[in-house]
Design an enzyme around this catalytic site. Structure first.
Site, PDB file in Angstrom:
ATOM      1  N   GLU A 352     -12.996 -11.403   2.263  1.00  0.00           N
ATOM      2  CA  GLU A 352     -12.321 -10.873   1.274  1.00  0.00           C
ATOM      3  C   GLU A 352     -11.068 -10.908   1.334  1.00  0.00           C
ATOM      4  O   GLU A 352     -10.292 -10.934   2.311  1.00  0.00           O
ATOM      5  CB  GLU A 352     -12.669  -9.334   1.180  1.00  0.00           C
ATOM      6  CG  GLU A 352     -11.876  -8.415   0.091  1.00  0.00           C
ATOM      7  CD  GLU A 352     -11.830  -6.956   0.140  1.00  0.00           C
ATOM      8  OE1 GLU A 352     -11.762  -6.482  -0.704  1.00  0.00           O
ATOM      9  OE2 GLU A 352     -12.183  -6.496   1.278  1.00  0.00           O
ATOM     10  N   LYS A 414     -15.854  -7.713  -7.522  1.00  0.00           N
ATOM     11  CA  LYS A 414     -16.273  -6.587  -7.120  1.00  0.00           C
ATOM     12  C   LYS A 414     -16.594  -5.374  -8.168  1.00  0.00           C
ATOM     13  O   LYS A 414     -15.790  -5.057  -8.912  1.00  0.00           O
ATOM     14  CB  LYS A 414     -15.094  -5.928  -5.976  1.00  0.00           C
ATOM     15  CG  LYS A 414     -15.307  -4.342  -5.375  1.00  0.00           C
ATOM     16  CD  LYS A 414     -14.421  -4.262  -4.289  1.00  0.00           C
ATOM     17  CE  LYS A 414     -14.592  -3.324  -3.492  1.00  0.00           C
ATOM     18  NZ  LYS A 414     -13.415  -2.882  -2.484  1.00  0.00           N
ATOM     19  N   CYS A 465     -16.764  -5.393   0.803  1.00  0.00           N
ATOM     20  CA  CYS A 465     -16.006  -4.599   1.439  1.00  0.00           C
ATOM     21  C   CYS A 465     -16.733  -2.846   1.361  1.00  0.00           C
ATOM     22  O   CYS A 465     -17.915  -2.715   1.797  1.00  0.00           O
ATOM     23  CB  CYS A 465     -14.707  -4.076   1.114  1.00  0.00           C
ATOM     24  SG  CYS A 465     -13.617  -3.346   2.126  1.00  0.00           S
TER      25      CYS A 465
END
Length: 597
Positions: A352, A414, A465
């Site tokens: 990321e 995301k 994440c």
């Protein structure tokens, strides 16, 4: 004799009996009814369905006319109540710290059983209000220890988030106190476990999409309970831990009552032996769960950890620095491949935010990424921040498939940005009060689809994440066709704080839950390769530049957890809620019967 007299205060139970208040009837104190185990009352029990003992007596006398004769009795009872609750609160706080030690970086998972058992005992027989306070006193120190990594942002953030999360445990404490009075004492561990599920269910979803950190399952990613994830996901692991802790609490309560009644006997200890047998059976059940690992084919991968310039809030440094780190590491990998020192991978994974500039807006960033991808000669999954194409002022956190011939292609955005970290709720109002929020200049825009991406010969499921903590995001990705799971993450802000270890164990649990290898790619660490059975095959150190190479299996089969989805969690949480409703109903019915008499 007046309820507020000195004589009444002096005859209030002290020592071990001080925690066993009764229900007042005129001038007498009658023992409460109910309880989790037959044969006596537990320390701290009050009347069924309402407050009793010194707390209730103090409330009752507070409404009476104040007289010199009554004042000492009332003060003495208040002092007794304060001392008793202080001791119980201290025990709850210590138990909460014990639960914190069950999580990484400490990782003493058996303490999760001790903590569950301790909270069950401390709330047993208490009033709803007392149970709520005990749960809160347990929750605050637990979350303070668990979330201390957030001190990088500020200790006020740690304290604020800990209090919010502890509020859920306060509600659970209320429930634990209520269900401890239900009939059929042998089912007390079941109600306890279902309430843990209900608490985690709520905390994982609200507010702002929830915050799943601190689930019992995440403290048990290397324990006998871990394989249960393949059957019912993280909720079933939590259930196994909680029902075991509840059974141990039940056994301890039986033995304590027997000792208090005059001694142990084989017949009297049978309920305790039964509770221990239940705990042992649940613990052993995990060993009987098969973990699917067989795969029809495999793929060779490389994970690039380029590193950052410094830890903390200002890890970015000047623009292009982090991108240059990942480009250089990939170019070095290409040199090693060309020299024959390393076999050429089928695909490469960057973490990321590996590109700290939007490659579609900055030609230099585009050129550097393209240079690295063409040098290695295979598709690269690139983590980048990209300006939203239509909504000005918004940015998207993406994983982009970058091909050496055709350039950037499919991408995943995301779905669950982090509140106050990647977007600011009520920005206009809050940023005036909390100026620190201005350090989040733009809000991240959430994606609207799962992260299944074709990267070279592999169909990968991209999860970015903190999304690895959310059951439904990972499960939906696997059910959409992902043959392996990739977690692109950037933990540079919280490096060397314990947070990367806490997130890594989630990858272990997800591997077992879905029968898939999990590849964690982090900018500064910890990057890792986790096999489908939860074994960490390789991992990097924090704040180092490194490249991991591995051959991972690609699996198509689904676990039972994939098929049943969230059904076990909903069912168990509903049982917990209904058990509280039943306890309230029975308590009200009991009070009505007493008034009728």
């Amino acid at each position: 004799m007046p309820s507020g007299s000195d004589t009444t205060a002096e005859t209030a139970p002290t020592g071990p009996d001080a925690d066993r208040p009764g229900r007042r009837t005129g001038s007498a104190v009658t023992p409460p009814t109910g309880g989790a185990v037959e044969g006596g009352e537990t320390p701290g029990e009050g009347g069924a369905g309402g407050e009793s003992g010194p707390a209730a007596a103090a409330d009752a006398t507070a409404s009476e006319p104040s007289t010199g004769e009554r004042r000492p009795g009332r003060l003495r009872r208040l002092g007794l109540l304060a001392r008793r609750e202080a001791r119980r609160s201290a025990l709850a706080a210590v138990s909460g710290l014990a639960l914190g030690l069950a999580f990484p970086p400490f990782g003493v998972w058996p303490l999760s059983l001790v903590a569950v058992a301790a909270l069950a005992l401390l709330t047993h027989g208490r009033t709803a209000r007392q149970g709520a306070w005990t749960g809160f006193a347990f929750g605050v120190p637990f979350f303070l220890l668990l979330l201390k990594w957030l001190s990088v942002v500020g200790w006020d953030a740690v304290i604020g988030l800990s209090i919010i999360q502890a509020a859920f445990l306060a509600l659970m404490g209320t429930g634990l106190a209520l269900v401890s009075r239900l009939p059929v004492p042998a089912l007390w561990p079941l109600w306890t476990a279902c309430l843990w599920i209900a608490e985690e269910w709520a905390r994982d979803r609200v507010p702002f999409g929830g915050f799943p950190w601190g689930r019992l399952a995440f403290a048990n990613t290397g324990s006998p309970y871990t394989p249960l994830a393949a059957l019912g996901g993280a909720p079933l692991v939590t259930f196994g831990v909680a029902v075991t802790g509840g059974a141990l609490a039940s056994a301890a309560l039986v033995l304590w009552r027997l000792k208090r009644a005059g001694g142990l006997s084989p017949r009297g200890a049978l309920p305790a032996a039964g509770a221990v047998a239940v705990a042992a059976a649940v613990t052993a059940a995990g060993f009987a769960v098969p973990i699917p690992t067989a795969a029809a084919d495999s793929v060779d991968i490389a994970v690039v950890q380029g590193n950052v310039q410094q830890p903390g809030m200002d890890f970015l440094g000047r623009p292009m620095m982090i991108l240059d780190n990942h480009v250089k590491a990939t170019l070095n990998l290409a040199k090693d491949v060309k020299a024959g020192r390393i076999a050429k991978p089928d695909l490469v994974i960057w973490p990321e935010n590996a590109s700290d500039l939007d490659p579609f807006q900055y030609r230099e960033a585009y050129a550097r990424i393209d240079e690295a991808v063409k040098a290695i000669g295979v598709p690269v999954l690139v983590g980048a921040l990209v300006d939203h194409p239509t909504k000005q002022g918004y940015v998207e956190n993406q994983g982009i498939v970058w091909d050496p011939k055709s350039g950037p292609g499919a991408s995943y955005t995301k779905q669950h940005p982090v509140p106050f970290g990647e977007y600011v709720p009520f920005r206009q109002e809050l940023s005036k009060i909390i100026t620190r929020l201005q350090r989040v200049p733009r809000d991240f825009y959430p994606g609207d689809h799962t992260g299944v991406l074709k990267v070279g010969p592999a169909r990968l499921g991209d999860v970015i994440c903190f999304e690895v903590a959310y059951d439904e995001i990972v499960r939906d990705t696997v059910n959409a066709g992902a043959r392996a799971i990739v977690v692109q993450t950037n933990n540079a802000t919280y490096g060397r704080s314990g947070q990367p270890e806490q997130q890594l164990v989630m990858s272990k649990l997800r591997a077992i839950e879905h029968g898939r290898p999990v590849i964690t790619a982090a900018t500064s660490g910890i990057s890792a390769v986790v096999s489908p059975d939860g074994t960490i095959e390789q991992r990097t150190k924090e704040f180092t530049q490194d490249v991991l190479t591995a051959r991972i299996p690609l699996r198509d089969g689904k676990t039972l957890a994939d098929r049943v989805g969230a059904i076990p969690e909903w069912v168990l949480a509903m049982v917990g809620v209904l058990s509280c409703a039943a306890a309230i109903t029975i308590g009200r019915r009991g009070r009505t019967d007493e008034k009728g008499q």
